[in-house]
Write a protein that holds these residues in place. Structure first.
Motif, mmCIF file in Angstrom:
data_model
loop_
_atom_site.group_PDB
_atom_site.id
_atom_site.type_symbol
_atom_site.label_atom_id
_atom_site.label_comp_id
_atom_site.label_asym_id
_atom_site.label_seq_id
_atom_site.Cartn_x
_atom_site.Cartn_y
_atom_site.Cartn_z
ATOM 1 N N ALA A 196 0.862 -1.183 0.000
ATOM 2 C CA ALA A 196 0.000 0.000 0.000
ATOM 3 C C ALA A 196 0.897 1.230 0.000
ATOM 4 O O ALA A 196 1.720 1.426 0.894
ATOM 5 C CB ALA A 196 -0.888 -0.007 1.243
ATOM 6 N N GLY A 197 0.749 2.030 -1.048
ATOM 7 C CA GLY A 197 1.531 3.263 -1.154
ATOM 8 C C GLY A 197 0.602 4.424 -1.448
ATOM 9 O O GLY A 197 -0.623 4.293 -1.367
ATOM 10 N N ASN A 198 1.183 5.553 -1.793
ATOM 11 C CA ASN A 198 0.306 6.686 -2.102
ATOM 12 C C ASN A 198 0.712 7.425 -3.374
ATOM 13 O O ASN A 198 0.211 8.517 -3.650
ATOM 14 C CB ASN A 198 0.219 7.654 -0.910
ATOM 15 C CG ASN A 198 1.572 8.234 -0.538
ATOM 16 O OD1 ASN A 198 2.576 7.913 -1.166
ATOM 17 N ND2 ASN A 198 1.606 9.077 0.462
ATOM 18 N N LYS A 199 1.606 6.807 -4.171
ATOM 19 C CA LYS A 199 2.003 7.480 -5.416
ATOM 20 C C LYS A 199 2.154 6.452 -6.525
ATOM 21 O O LYS A 199 2.681 5.363 -6.312
ATOM 22 C CB LYS A 199 3.331 8.206 -5.222
ATOM 23 C CG LYS A 199 3.236 9.353 -4.234
ATOM 24 C CD LYS A 199 4.416 10.284 -4.340
ATOM 25 C CE LYS A 199 4.290 11.416 -3.337
ATOM 26 N NZ LYS A 199 4.487 10.919 -1.949
ATOM 27 N N ASP A 200 1.738 6.836 -7.744
ATOM 28 C CA ASP A 200 1.803 5.889 -8.846
ATOM 29 C C ASP A 200 3.235 5.577 -9.275
ATOM 30 O O ASP A 200 3.508 4.473 -9.746
ATOM 31 C CB ASP A 200 0.976 6.402 -10.030
ATOM 32 C CG ASP A 200 -0.522 6.258 -9.738
ATOM 33 O OD1 ASP A 200 -0.892 5.321 -8.991
ATOM 34 O OD2 ASP A 200 -1.314 7.082 -10.224
ATOM 35 N N PHE A 201 4.156 6.530 -9.078
ATOM 36 C CA PHE A 201 5.538 6.226 -9.488
ATOM 37 C C PHE A 201 6.148 5.148 -8.591
ATOM 38 O O PHE A 201 7.029 4.404 -9.007
ATOM 39 C CB PHE A 201 6.412 7.495 -9.539
ATOM 40 C CG PHE A 201 7.036 7.866 -8.227
ATOM 41 C CD1 PHE A 201 6.319 8.589 -7.295
ATOM 42 C CD2 PHE A 201 8.338 7.486 -7.919
ATOM 43 C CE1 PHE A 201 6.883 8.921 -6.079
ATOM 44 C CE2 PHE A 201 8.908 7.818 -6.705
ATOM 45 C CZ PHE A 201 8.174 8.535 -5.774
ATOM 46 N N GLN A 202 5.630 5.024 -7.353
ATOM 47 C CA GLN A 202 6.102 3.947 -6.473
ATOM 48 C C GLN A 202 5.737 2.598 -7.088
ATOM 49 O O GLN A 202 6.520 1.644 -7.072
ATOM 50 C CB GLN A 202 5.445 4.068 -5.088
ATOM 51 C CG GLN A 202 5.812 5.336 -4.337
ATOM 52 C CD GLN A 202 4.921 5.591 -3.127
ATOM 53 O OE1 GLN A 202 3.788 5.104 -3.052
ATOM 54 N NE2 GLN A 202 5.424 6.366 -2.180
ATOM 55 N N LYS A 230 -4.945 6.337 -2.019
ATOM 56 C CA LYS A 230 -5.815 7.443 -2.439
ATOM 57 C C LYS A 230 -6.997 6.938 -3.273
ATOM 58 O O LYS A 230 -7.957 7.663 -3.508
ATOM 59 C CB LYS A 230 -5.013 8.468 -3.236
ATOM 60 C CG LYS A 230 -4.061 9.254 -2.338
ATOM 61 C CD LYS A 230 -3.237 10.245 -3.122
ATOM 62 C CE LYS A 230 -2.330 11.024 -2.174
ATOM 63 N NZ LYS A 230 -1.181 11.603 -2.879
ATOM 64 N N ASP A 231 -6.911 5.694 -3.723
ATOM 65 C CA ASP A 231 -7.979 5.144 -4.558
ATOM 66 C C ASP A 231 -9.206 4.720 -3.768
ATOM 67 O O ASP A 231 -10.165 4.204 -4.330
ATOM 68 C CB ASP A 231 -7.471 3.953 -5.381
ATOM 69 C CG ASP A 231 -6.512 4.407 -6.466
ATOM 70 O OD1 ASP A 231 -6.486 5.618 -6.752
ATOM 71 O OD2 ASP A 231 -5.780 3.557 -7.013
ATOM 72 N N GLY A 232 -9.161 4.831 -2.454
ATOM 73 C CA GLY A 232 -10.400 4.563 -1.728
ATOM 74 C C GLY A 232 -10.278 3.630 -0.554
ATOM 75 O O GLY A 232 -9.918 4.029 0.528
#
Ligand SMILES: [Zn+2]
Ligand SMILES: [Zn+2]
Length: 355
Positions: free
Chosen positions: A193-199, A217-219
């Protein structure tokens, strides 16, 4: 002789000098010519908010380099060798030290937070703290030994099996390195579980299966984890964020009898709701802390310490931490890197200073 170095003169004031005297190695120490030094997430609050234990101080505890000069009583064979550096200097007297659990020393010194560290051309290091780089291991990789050893140390806190489901919460440097070692170990059900797409991009490149990364952030992380685990929750959860919410998630998202490893440095005070506290009891959870990494120097059983574990994986070509390096800066650009991390003006994972 003079050298270039960054000094944290006081909290919030880090300055670049080109006329700092090159230090002399004392007995049992060597002078290292630094080759690469990574900026750690902990350097940002150290510079801008909390200060260091002693100032002025050269910060930087993730570095590698070459032995330029040796002090008295040091093995002459080390001259000219490329080295990784364990930054903690234990007291060797406290109860933890007597058990060789140096990472829990109660009276340690530390390169880059208590005595001068790696953001300078030269630094003195005790011989005991050197770990020689085998051919094929680059200085840049070796400058990531410390965060890698920290993630291996965490991984080894929980007894997990290949088929266990594991959730790594937080995809910063330590979280990503942890995923790298879990995958290398052949773990079949690693979720992140992360919070950035580049991760996600970096993790997929590292071998994380498509669909195993969730952007919080997707829910609904809870729903996602339950879908992936057929409603049971994961066997093990690594908390690499250090916030109340993610720790609350941990007791919800692990299955009954599950394990949680707490790794993230706390963002502030922690508090548990009664509901979540009940979950620890009713689900009979194991909560385990992890701190730092284990290192035994030249001791015979050194193969089992985290640093030698990482070094072996590096020399066998099984891991590629350099994939996490998003920025390469010159020494005089260090502050630019610190500001990127403080202000989050650009996406980054590991920012490396090259000499
Ligand atoms: Zn660090
Ligand atoms: Zn000690």
């Amino acid at each position: 002789m003079e050298m270039k170095a960054w000094k944290l003169d006081e909290t919030g004031k880090i300055n670049f000098y080109d006329d700092v005297p090159v230090p002399e190695p004392e007995a049992g120490e060597v002078l290292i010519k630094v080759n690469a030094a990574g900026i750690c997430g902990s350097d940002v609050p150290r510079v801008y908010r909390d200060g260091a234990h002693n100032m002025p101080l050269v910060i930087g505890h993730e570095f590698s380099g070459q032995v330029e000069k040796i002090g008295a009583n040091v093995d002459k064979g080390k001259l000219g060798k490329r080295m990784g550096i364990f930054p903690l200097i234990p007291c060797r007297k406290c109860p933890s030290c007597r058990e060789k659990k140096y990472e829990m020393c109660s009276n340690y010194s530390y390169l880059g937070s208590r005595r001068d560290g790696g953001f300078s051309e030269y630094v003195t290091v005790p011989e005991w703290n050197l770990i020689e780089l085998p051919e094929g291991v680059t200085c840049e990789q070796a400058a990531m030994l410390e965060p890698m050893a920290v993630s291996v140390h965490a991984m080894r806190q929980l007894p997990i099996e290949k088929t266990d489901s594991v959730l790594v919460c937080g995809a910063g440097t330590i979280g990503q390195l942890l995923v790298m070692f879990l995958l290398e170990r052949g773990m079949e059900n690693v979720y992140v579980a992360g919070n950035k797409d580049f991760q996600k991009k970096i993790l997929l490149d590292m071998g994380l299966p498509e669909g195993h990364f969730y952007n919080i952030k997707d829910g609904d992380l809870h729903k996602w984890v339950m879908d992936k685990t057929l409603g049971s929750g994961v066997d093990a959860y690594f908390e690499c964020v250090g916030r109340n919410e993610t720790i609350a998630d941990s007791v919800e998202l692990v299955k009954a009898g599950g394990q949680v490893c707490l790794m993230g440095n706390p963002a502030g005070d922690m508090s548990f709701s009664k509901v979540n506290y009940w979950k620890i009891l009713r689900k009979q959870l194991t909560l385990k802390g992890t701190w730092n990494s284990s290192y035994l120097g030249d001791d015979e059983d050194a193969v089992s310490d985290d640093w030698h574990y990482v070094m072996r994986k590096l020399s066998e070509g099984k891991i590629h931490p350099e994939k996490l390096i998003t920025h390469r800066l010159r020494l005089n650009e260090l502050e630019k890197g610190l500001l990127i991390m403080r202000d989050k003006t650009e996406d980054y994972v590991k920012i490396m200073v090259k000499f």
